[in-house]
Design an enzyme around this catalytic site. Structure first.
Site, PDB file in Angstrom:
ATOM      1  N   SER A 140      10.001 -25.796 -16.866  1.00 38.23           N
ATOM      2  CA  SER A 140      11.121 -25.016 -16.320  1.00 38.23           C
ATOM      3  C   SER A 140      12.418 -25.567 -16.880  1.00 38.23           C
ATOM      4  O   SER A 140      12.519 -26.770 -17.147  1.00 38.23           O
ATOM      5  CB  SER A 140      11.154 -25.135 -14.789  1.00 38.23           C
ATOM      6  OG  SER A 140      12.346 -24.568 -14.271  1.00 38.23           O
TER       7      SER A 140
ATOM      8  N   TYR B  72      10.716 -30.286  -7.361  1.00 36.78           N
ATOM      9  CA  TYR B  72      10.368 -29.294  -8.382  1.00 36.78           C
ATOM     10  C   TYR B  72      10.968 -29.673  -9.730  1.00 36.78           C
ATOM     11  O   TYR B  72      10.261 -29.727 -10.744  1.00 36.78           O
ATOM     12  CB  TYR B  72      10.859 -27.904  -7.950  1.00 36.78           C
ATOM     13  CG  TYR B  72      10.562 -26.822  -8.957  1.00 36.78           C
ATOM     14  CD1 TYR B  72       9.306 -26.227  -9.012  1.00 36.78           C
ATOM     15  CD2 TYR B  72      11.529 -26.384  -9.856  1.00 36.78           C
ATOM     16  CE1 TYR B  72       9.018 -25.231  -9.927  1.00 36.78           C
ATOM     17  CE2 TYR B  72      11.263 -25.390 -10.778  1.00 36.78           C
ATOM     18  CZ  TYR B  72      10.004 -24.817 -10.809  1.00 36.78           C
ATOM     19  OH  TYR B  72       9.719 -23.827 -11.733  1.00 36.78           O
TER      20      TYR B  72
END
Length: 259
Positions: free
Chosen positions: A151, A165
């Site tokens: 990401s 995350y």
């Protein structure tokens, strides 16, 4: 020299996409099936697997299998069942993931551990377990491919409290480089895609609240589309990328350059 068409031809290969029943995983799975790849998708819910399998079968060979890959026991049972069906695995897409958000002073240990286990730990151990099938599929000219979904939150600092995350995705990017160096001799290429904003269930809340502001910050002035991520995955699975390993490709319309 390889012809223009053969450069991107991945038909006849076998792929496994984790978290492949929705979002970016389903986008990639659909692209692979349409390109002639026998594609397995795995996620926790049997119903979601059945629905995804039915949708993907409109375009080619697809199989949905339910397993909770965050459980070592289920992941091992799944890998064993998969290897009985497919002794060779040409393409492994490690996409399964989750997120958790909270204010810094309130972020819970459970939210840290759960995200690290799903996004990082399960990715490593599934790749390890399926390593022999990847090695069996790879050749010097056409290596097997591991494609990890990272990401841009692992490349830049997000403006919201998804601490575990972003840390897990940065770790995925570095693990990609580490595995690439280690597995090259086994004819396995390992690369990562770091998506920016795509319209998925995971980003639904963020885009609902801040879509206009985010899109104004993306140089390409739009969110990602299914063709963007499917095309990048097909490139990384094809002869066109046989000499590329250990890379992290930001798939974000330039967002990580301005964020």
């Amino acid at each position: 020299m390889t012809s223009k068409h053969a450069l991107f031809d991945i038909s006849g290969k076998v792929a496994l996409v984790t978290g492949g029943t929705r979002g970016i995983g389903l986008m990639i799975a659909k692209g692979l099936v349409q390109a002639g790849v026998k594609t397995y998708v795995v996620s926790r819910k049997a119903e979601a697997c059945a629905e995804a399998e039915a949708e993907l079968k409109q375009y080619g060979e697809a199989v949905g299998i339910a397993a909770d890959l965050s459980s070592a026991e289920q992941a091992n049972a799944f890998a064993e069942a998969f290897l009985q069906r497919e002794p060779q695995l040409h393409i492994l897409v490690n996409n399964a993931g989750a997120t958790w958000g909270a204010r810094f002073g309130e972020f819970p240990e459970s939210g840290w551990d759960k995200i690290m286990d799903i996004n990082l730990k399960s990715l490593f151990f599934l790749t390890q377990t399926l390593g022999p099938a990847l090695q069996a599929a790879g050749t010097d000219q056409d290596p097997a491919r591991v494609i990890n979904i990272g990401s841009i939150d692992g490349l830049t600092s997000p403006g919201y409290g998804n601490y575990s995350y972003s840390a897990s995705k940065a770790a995925v990017h570095h693990l990609t480089r580490h595995l690439a160096a280690h597995l090259a001799r086994a004819n396995i290429n390992v690369n990562a895609i770091a998506p920016g904003p795509f319209e998925t269930k995971m980003t639904e809340f963020m885009l609902k609240e801040h879509a206009e502001q985010i899109i104004q910050t993306i140089p390409r002035r739009r969110t990602g589309q299914a063709s963007d991520v499917a095309g990048t995955a097909i490139f990384l699975a094809s002869a066109a990328s046989a000499y590329i390993t250990g890379t992290v490709i930001p798939l974000d319309g330039g967002y990580s350059t301005t964020r």
